[in-house]
Design a protein around this motif. Structure first.
Motif, PDB file in Angstrom:
ATOM      1  N   GLU A 259       0.811  -1.210   0.000  1.00 29.43           N
ATOM      2  CA  GLU A 259       0.000   0.000   0.000  1.00 29.43           C
ATOM      3  C   GLU A 259       0.845   1.261   0.000  1.00 29.43           C
ATOM      4  N   ASP A 260       1.973   1.221   0.687  1.00 32.74           N
ATOM      5  CA  ASP A 260       2.845   2.389   0.790  1.00 32.74           C
ATOM      6  C   ASP A 260       4.291   1.913   0.675  1.00 32.74           C
ATOM      7  N   PRO A 261       4.776   1.667  -0.563  1.00 37.11           N
ATOM      8  CA  PRO A 261       6.092   1.063  -0.768  1.00 37.11           C
ATOM      9  C   PRO A 261       7.229   1.825  -0.097  1.00 37.11           C
ATOM     10  N   GLN A 262       7.255   3.136  -0.240  1.00 35.75           N
ATOM     11  CA  GLN A 262       8.378   3.903   0.304  1.00 35.75           C
ATOM     12  C   GLN A 262       8.445   3.778   1.818  1.00 35.75           C
ATOM     13  N   ARG A 263       7.303   3.867   2.477  1.00 35.32           N
ATOM     14  CA  ARG A 263       7.267   3.742   3.935  1.00 35.32           C
ATOM     15  C   ARG A 263       7.706   2.348   4.374  1.00 35.32           C
ATOM     16  N   ALA A 264       7.229   1.312   3.641  1.00 33.08           N
ATOM     17  CA  ALA A 264       7.565  -0.063   4.006  1.00 33.08           C
ATOM     18  C   ALA A 264       9.057  -0.325   3.893  1.00 33.08           C
ATOM     19  N   VAL A 265       9.660   0.137   2.800  1.00 36.25           N
ATOM     20  CA  VAL A 265      11.098  -0.073   2.598  1.00 36.25           C
ATOM     21  C   VAL A 265      11.905   0.694   3.631  1.00 36.25           C
ATOM     22  N   THR A 266      11.516   1.921   3.875  1.00 32.28           N
ATOM     23  CA  THR A 266      12.241   2.742   4.848  1.00 32.28           C
ATOM     24  C   THR A 266      12.217   2.097   6.229  1.00 32.28           C
ATOM     25  N   LYS A 267      11.048   1.627   6.624  1.00 29.70           N
ATOM     26  CA  LYS A 267      10.898   1.002   7.939  1.00 29.70           C
ATOM     27  C   LYS A 267      11.712  -0.280   8.036  1.00 29.70           C
ATOM     28  N   ALA A 268      11.658  -1.116   6.987  1.00 29.99           N
ATOM     29  CA  ALA A 268      12.389  -2.381   6.999  1.00 29.99           C
ATOM     30  C   ALA A 268      13.895  -2.153   7.033  1.00 29.99           C
ATOM     31  N   THR A 269      14.362  -1.162   6.292  1.00 27.36           N
ATOM     32  CA  THR A 269      15.792  -0.871   6.240  1.00 27.36           C
ATOM     33  C   THR A 269      16.305  -0.408   7.591  1.00 27.36           C
ATOM     34  N   LYS A 270      15.537   0.441   8.237  1.00 30.19           N
ATOM     35  CA  LYS A 270      15.990   0.988   9.513  1.00 30.19           C
ATOM     36  C   LYS A 270      15.907  -0.022  10.656  1.00 30.19           C
ATOM     37  N   SER A 271      15.096  -1.079  10.484  1.00 30.29           N
ATOM     38  CA  SER A 271      14.934  -2.061  11.565  1.00 30.29           C
ATOM     39  C   SER A 271      15.869  -3.259  11.436  1.00 30.29           C
ATOM     40  N   VAL A 272      16.649  -3.324  10.350  1.00 33.05           N
ATOM     41  CA  VAL A 272      17.464  -4.516  10.114  1.00 33.05           C
ATOM     42  C   VAL A 272      18.533  -4.709  11.191  1.00 33.05           C
ATOM     43  N   ILE A 273      18.999  -3.620  11.802  1.00 34.61           N
ATOM     44  CA  ILE A 273      20.051  -3.741  12.820  1.00 34.61           C
ATOM     45  C   ILE A 273      19.540  -4.526  14.018  1.00 34.61           C
ATOM     46  N   TRP A 274      18.382  -4.130  14.556  1.00 35.51           N
ATOM     47  CA  TRP A 274      17.890  -4.850  15.732  1.00 35.51           C
ATOM     48  C   TRP A 274      17.406  -6.233  15.379  1.00 35.51           C
ATOM     49  N   ARG A 275      16.939  -6.433  14.147  1.00 36.74           N
ATOM     50  CA  ARG A 275      16.516  -7.772  13.753  1.00 36.74           C
ATOM     51  C   ARG A 275      17.683  -8.753  13.771  1.00 36.74           C
ATOM     52  N   VAL A 276      18.798  -8.338  13.164  1.00 37.53           N
ATOM     53  CA  VAL A 276      19.997  -9.180  13.151  1.00 37.53           C
ATOM     54  C   VAL A 276      20.537  -9.357  14.570  1.00 37.53           C
ATOM     55  N   GLY A 277      20.553  -8.262  15.326  1.00 40.20           N
ATOM     56  CA  GLY A 277      21.104  -8.305  16.675  1.00 40.20           C
ATOM     57  C   GLY A 277      20.337  -9.237  17.596  1.00 40.20           C
ATOM     58  N   ILE A 278      19.001  -9.158  17.554  1.00 41.72           N
ATOM     59  CA  ILE A 278      18.189  -9.967  18.466  1.00 41.72           C
ATOM     60  C   ILE A 278      18.104 -11.410  17.998  1.00 41.72           C
ATOM     61  N   PHE A 279      17.679 -11.625  16.757  1.00 33.83           N
ATOM     62  CA  PHE A 279      17.364 -12.971  16.327  1.00 33.83           C
ATOM     63  C   PHE A 279      18.596 -13.837  16.095  1.00 33.83           C
ATOM     64  N   TYR A 280      19.652 -13.265  15.574  1.00 30.30           N
ATOM     65  CA  TYR A 280      20.855 -14.058  15.329  1.00 30.30           C
ATOM     66  C   TYR A 280      21.811 -14.012  16.523  1.00 30.30           C
ATOM     67  N   LEU A 281      22.338 -12.828  16.806  1.00 29.47           N
ATOM     68  CA  LEU A 281      23.315 -12.735  17.887  1.00 29.47           C
ATOM     69  C   LEU A 281      22.697 -13.102  19.234  1.00 29.47           C
ATOM     70  N   GLY A 282      21.485 -12.650  19.484  1.00 32.95           N
ATOM     71  CA  GLY A 282      20.840 -12.927  20.762  1.00 32.95           C
ATOM     72  C   GLY A 282      20.617 -14.407  21.000  1.00 32.95           C
ATOM     73  N   SER A 283      20.069 -15.102  19.989  1.00 34.67           N
ATOM     74  CA  SER A 283      19.775 -16.522  20.181  1.00 34.67           C
ATOM     75  C   SER A 283      21.043 -17.367  20.255  1.00 34.67           C
ATOM     76  N   ILE A 284      22.050 -17.036  19.452  1.00 30.36           N
ATOM     77  CA  ILE A 284      23.310 -17.800  19.504  1.00 30.36           C
ATOM     78  C   ILE A 284      24.035 -17.542  20.820  1.00 30.36           C
ATOM     79  N   LEU A 285      23.958 -16.321  21.343  1.00 27.15           N
ATOM     80  CA  LEU A 285      24.558 -16.020  22.648  1.00 27.15           C
ATOM     81  C   LEU A 285      23.929 -16.889  23.729  1.00 27.15           C
ATOM     82  N   VAL A 286      22.623 -17.095  23.663  1.00 29.58           N
ATOM     83  CA  VAL A 286      21.944 -17.950  24.637  1.00 29.58           C
ATOM     84  C   VAL A 286      22.478 -19.385  24.546  1.00 29.58           C
ATOM     85  N   VAL A 287      22.640 -19.893  23.315  1.00 30.11           N
ATOM     86  CA  VAL A 287      23.114 -21.276  23.128  1.00 30.11           C
ATOM     87  C   VAL A 287      24.500 -21.473  23.729  1.00 30.11           C
TER      88      VAL A 287
END
Length: 499
Positions: A259-287
């Protein structure tokens, strides 16, 4: 995602000339709305948000992380951090271009405009090939899990069933794809969040009923140190985890039908840092905090199952099978979508049969979907008939395509920044940091990973993947150059005839 670790220039800045196959309706870079291209804006913001969050979580995270931990010890955290940084930088560059011009062709269309027709053609077809091979990998993996639950149904039948169901989902409408992916991604996100929460409580001994000793972070250093196998193991770990990140770019293709391509891309781009940090680094740190890195259960059961077992979670293996199956189905669903939209974009630009660029009344590129799934079915057949020869060749020849895609995104962004500033400076709403220095640094990092892969001479390892992927890329580029030459000759002859 496709995880090999699991035994697995510049041309003049002109608008591309018309192709002898089919003239594109608009030059890449000038963009079309979904309605103009024949696609429909069927993806809601919640679909895009969840695709952005869950798209970076592939089955490779759950399945392939054990081998990385065994090879690098706790230092695997640095491997994930290095690859995570690459993904963040590449997504920032792609986000800059996609926010300015959302299109179903994404980086292939940008390469077409920035580097030349040969680049858009080549990386588009290589990316399509990567994903249709992934379809076969994931269909087989999902069928293996389902067969273990219902052995009366043969594995090939389960593979056929999941492929047919998800093909039907994609053929129905883009909204049905988005709805399925919303729930698939949601399950993955909830599962990892719960894993991190429970594991974090167990690490500090505050999880009720936990069997795990409250060791805190002692396991990170008490079994041979943080780097028990030496600093070089960090790079070995990079090779094992890099492909589990493939898929984060899908949101930029899907944005073209939102519905709003520019907003969706902007939001996804800016959130990639915490996504990688939490889901990858966070879960592997727990293991690696819950278990010593050399605990035999990690290699035997898998890192996440071993961690859940260590804190006394009953039926951990079956719980993880459900989550892995969800990740597999999510990858199949998004892989078929991604392959079909890349084929659609190639058809629009005259680089694929023009039938691929046609949509039905529901705005679905039916021919592009069916062609992609057909190759996926053929690849599944190869996996059952000739798993160690033909199918292994397909796997190896697509093994380094992810890195090629990232390199093309980097080089495209170097040129597209100037084009955007010249033509639509108001659309530069996302900017790559420290341009162009960080872009060049990212290019150097990706190139180093490719070169380092050549040192891995194990069976099905990095060397054979790079060499076969390069060979395939050379063939595809050669086809593109020949097509362009034939097209120019045809145009010149028609011009002479007209005069």
């Amino acid at each position: 995602m496709h995880d090999p670790s699991n035994p697995q220039w510049m041309s003049k800045m002109t608008t591309p000339p018309p192709s002898p196959v089919a003239a594109p309706p608009a030059p890449p870079g000038h963009g079309q709305s979904p309605q103009q291209s024949g696609l429909q804006s069927g993806l809601k913001n919640r679909h895009l948000s969840m695709i952005a969050v869950g798209g970076v979580i592939g089955a490779g995270l759950f399945v392939g992380s054990a081998s990385g931990i065994t090879a690098a010890g706790p230092g695997i955290l640095l491997s994930y951090a290095l690859v995570g940084a690459l993904v963040v930088f590449v997504m920032r560059m792609l986000g800059e271009m996609a926010a300015a011009n959302p299109t179903s062709g994404s980086f292939s269309a940008y390469a077409d405009r920035a580097l030349g027709r040969w680049a858009g053609f080549s990386i588009g077809w290589l990316y399509w090939f990567f994903w249709v091979v992934v379809l076969a990998v994931e269909a087989t993996a999902g069928a293996a899990i389902l067969t273990s639950w219902v052995p009366a149904v043969p594995q090939w039948a389960w593979a056929l069933i999941v492929m047919v169901v998800l093909t039907a989902t994609n053929l129905a409408s883009v909204a049905s794809f988005g709805e399925f992916e919303f729930w698939f991604a949601g399950i993955k996100v909830v599962a990892i969040a719960a894993f991190i929460a429970l594991g974090g409580l167990a690490i500090f001994g505050v999880l009720p009923g936990s069997d795990n000793a409250a060791t805190g972070f002692a396991n990170l250093t008490s079994h041979g140190g943080f780097l028990p196998n030496g600093p070089s193991a960090i790079l070995t770990g990079v090779l094992m985890v890099v492909f589990s990140f493939m898929g984060s770019e899908i949101v930029t293709l899907a944005a073209g039908e939102s519905e709003d391509p520019q907003r969706a891309v902007t939001k996804a781009t800016k959130s990639v840092i915490w996504r990688v940090g939490i889901f990858y680094l966070g879960s592997i740190l727990v293991v690696v905090s819950l278990l010593p890195w050399n605990d035999p259960s990690i290699a035997k059961k898998g890192s996440y199952v071993a961690a859940l077992d260590s804190i006394g979670i009953p039926h951990a293996g079956q719980i993880m099978n459900v989550i892995v199956l969800t990740a597999v189905l999510s990858c199949l669903n998004s892989g078929l979508y991604t392959a079909s939209r890349m084929a659609f974009s190639l058809g629009q630009r005259g680089d694929a049969p023009r039938a691929f660029a046609r949509t039905n009344s529901r705005g679905v590129p039916q021919a592009a979907i069916l062609a992609s799934v057909l190759f996926g079915f053929i690849a599944v057949g190869f996996n059952y008939l000739w798993p160690d020869t033909v199918f292994q060749f397909l796997l190896n020849s697509s093994g380094a395509v992810a890195l090629f895609v990232w390199l093309v995104i980097c080089f495209s962004q170097l040129r597209m920044r100037g084009i955007i500033l010249r033509e639509n400076p108001d659309k530069l709403v996302v900017r790559m940091w420290l341009f162009p220095y960080l872009t060049w640094a990212t290019i150097a990092m990706i190139s180093f990973v490719l070169v380092y892969m050549l040192t891995d001479d194990s069976e099905g390892g990095g060397r054979i993947q790079v060499l076969l992927s390069v060979l395939l890329a050379i063939v595809v580029v050669a086809v593109s150059l020949v097509r362009d030459r034939l097209g120019r000759n045809t145009v010149e002859k028609e011009s002479l005839t007209a005069h």
